[in-house]
Scaffold this active site. Sequence first.
Site, short mmCIF file in Angstrom:
data_model
loop_
_atom_site.label_atom_id
_atom_site.label_comp_id
_atom_site.label_asym_id
_atom_site.label_seq_id
_atom_site.Cartn_x
_atom_site.Cartn_y
_atom_site.Cartn_z
N ARG A 172 54.52 42.22 40.11
CA ARG A 172 53.27 41.88 39.41
C ARG A 172 53.50 41.73 37.91
O ARG A 172 52.76 41.04 37.24
CB ARG A 172 52.27 43.03 39.59
CG ARG A 172 51.58 43.10 40.89
CD ARG A 172 50.88 44.45 41.05
NE ARG A 172 49.76 44.68 40.15
CZ ARG A 172 48.51 44.33 40.40
NH1 ARG A 172 48.22 43.72 41.51
NH2 ARG A 172 47.55 44.60 39.54
N ARG A 176 59.49 38.38 30.12
CA ARG A 176 59.49 37.18 29.27
C ARG A 176 60.57 37.26 28.21
O ARG A 176 60.75 38.30 27.59
CB ARG A 176 58.16 37.05 28.53
CG ARG A 176 57.01 36.69 29.38
CD ARG A 176 55.86 36.20 28.50
NE ARG A 176 54.64 36.32 29.30
CZ ARG A 176 53.72 37.24 29.10
NH1 ARG A 176 53.83 38.08 28.10
NH2 ARG A 176 52.68 37.28 29.89
N ARG A 249 46.42 56.32 47.42
CA ARG A 249 46.80 57.10 46.26
C ARG A 249 45.53 57.37 45.47
O ARG A 249 44.72 56.46 45.27
CB ARG A 249 47.80 56.28 45.45
CG ARG A 249 48.52 57.06 44.41
CD ARG A 249 49.54 58.00 45.00
NE ARG A 249 50.13 58.76 43.91
CZ ARG A 249 50.38 60.05 43.94
NH1 ARG A 249 50.13 60.76 45.04
NH2 ARG A 249 50.91 60.66 42.91
N ARG A 280 48.43 56.82 32.19
CA ARG A 280 47.87 55.97 31.13
C ARG A 280 46.86 56.75 30.33
O ARG A 280 46.23 57.69 30.85
CB ARG A 280 47.11 54.78 31.74
CG ARG A 280 48.00 53.84 32.49
CD ARG A 280 47.27 52.56 32.84
NE ARG A 280 46.62 52.62 34.12
CZ ARG A 280 46.57 51.62 34.99
NH1 ARG A 280 47.13 50.46 34.69
NH2 ARG A 280 45.96 51.75 36.14
N GLU A 300 44.60 59.15 32.67
CA GLU A 300 44.57 58.83 34.09
C GLU A 300 45.72 59.54 34.79
O GLU A 300 46.87 59.25 34.53
CB GLU A 300 44.72 57.30 34.20
CG GLU A 300 44.41 56.72 35.53
CD GLU A 300 44.48 55.19 35.48
OE1 GLU A 300 43.81 54.56 34.63
OE2 GLU A 300 45.25 54.63 36.28
N TYR A 348 45.68 45.53 47.84
CA TYR A 348 45.78 45.66 46.39
C TYR A 348 45.21 44.36 45.81
O TYR A 348 45.94 43.40 45.59
CB TYR A 348 47.27 45.78 46.08
CG TYR A 348 47.69 46.33 44.75
CD1 TYR A 348 48.34 47.56 44.70
CD2 TYR A 348 47.51 45.63 43.57
CE1 TYR A 348 48.79 48.06 43.49
CE2 TYR A 348 47.96 46.14 42.37
CZ TYR A 348 48.59 47.34 42.33
OH TYR A 348 49.05 47.84 41.13
N ASP A 350 43.06 42.08 43.02
CA ASP A 350 42.49 41.99 41.68
C ASP A 350 41.06 41.44 41.78
O ASP A 350 40.70 40.85 42.80
CB ASP A 350 43.34 41.06 40.79
CG ASP A 350 44.50 41.81 40.15
OD1 ASP A 350 44.37 43.04 39.98
OD2 ASP A 350 45.51 41.18 39.83
#
Length: 370
Positions: A172, A176, A249, A280, A300, A348, A350
């Site tokens: 995911r 770059r 999870r 996070r 989190e 999963y 989005d």
Amino acid sequence: MAGEYDYLIVGSGLFGCVFVHEAALAGKKCLVVERRSHVGGNIYCSQKEDINIHQYGAHIFHTSDKELWDYVNQFVEFNNYVNSPVANYNGELYNLPFNMNTFAKLWNIATPAEAAAKINEQKQAIKGEPRNLEEQAISLVGTDIYEKLIKGYTEKQWGRKCQDLPAFIIKRLPVRYTFDNNYFNDRYQGIPLGGYNRLTEALLADVEVRTGVDYNEEREKFVGMADKIVYTGALDAYFGYKLGELEYRGLRFETERYAEMNHQGVAVMNYTSAEVPYTRSIEHKHFEFGRQPVTYVTKEYPAAWKRGEEAYYPVNDERNQKLYSQYAKMAQAEKNVIFGGRLAEYKYYDMDDVIKSALATVKKELQVKC
Ligand code: FAD
Ligand code: UDP
């Protein structure tokens, strides 16, 4: 005998909201029932001192699909937020996703060629097709980044070793060879002006909603009430866990208020070492460029999940996928029930993909019905 409603929608997350919006537009009579005390599913935000708090984890809308982008923009306008998280590895800060800024800081190099040479050298450790997340990560970015920015984060997040996790999870993330900290490759990105609740409210305008109703526990009350059911809750729960439990999870959130304008300087900071128990920390105001004199920051913590708690991430390993396909077969045999969304499809997903899926489902459904 026809029911009082055309559709009973179980769950007011994005899937349920989009389905019901389109069905109502087509003149169908609909009722939404929602287990929680509020609508919106995981995109719901609470408000504290004029700051939108992403109650179920940070949500950034992004898509490359122009049609889908135009669709959501009918309901809300988006701001120009671009997600550029910072990784914190025991106090060392690195830009994400993995890009020239990350490579330059890590190896004190300056050019894409130097970065590529480093990664090429380090990825020699892996021969052949990557068989798990560890091998996939090393073959994408080498061992240094794997050790500092991936291993600890991923093992905390999923509660298992990287060698025991599927490779697709890490694919995911963009890699770059440019100085570009945009976490997503998508053409369109942002946060709804005024927050995500605006989107939910627009989708549910004029729709009858009952919150605090767990369909699986009160099912007998709804028998015969609607011609069809759109179920967006967990699939195993629908079938009373007859074949066993699908694994998820969990997450635990701890929010703190600080009497300062700017606590961490970025909306999302990832804590990538194994020693820090949270993954996070989210400073919510930065999603909307807030100028309030105070700030709220949520840590989190990944957690084991138990039945009855909010299910956050499906654990799509072999055992669970097999069990899911057995439940999916049972779902196919269920008459007059449509199953959709991240819980019912154990996926999963989005936000843009969930909306797309709900639109395709409702379109097909209304064609069949007409
Ligand atoms: P949900 O939002 O889960 O909605 C399902 C609803 O059904 C819930 O409100 C639930 O309470 C209700 N329900 C369940 N069972 C019952 C029942 N028995 N009776 C009545 N009601 C029931 N996507 C992005 O695009 N960008 C992001 O940055 C992003 N970040 C994320 C961060 C986290 C921590 C998580 C967990 C997900 C993230 N997502 C993100 C994914 C996004 O949350 C989902 O795509 C979207 O919310 C899925 O919508 P849904 O309707 O399928 O499910
Ligand atoms: N990941 C990582 N380090 C990071 C961020 C992500 O190793 O700093 C890995 C981790 O395995 C995670 C996956 O990349 O599960 C996908 O990350 P993403 O940010 O898409 O996760 P989500 O927002 O869905 O939790």
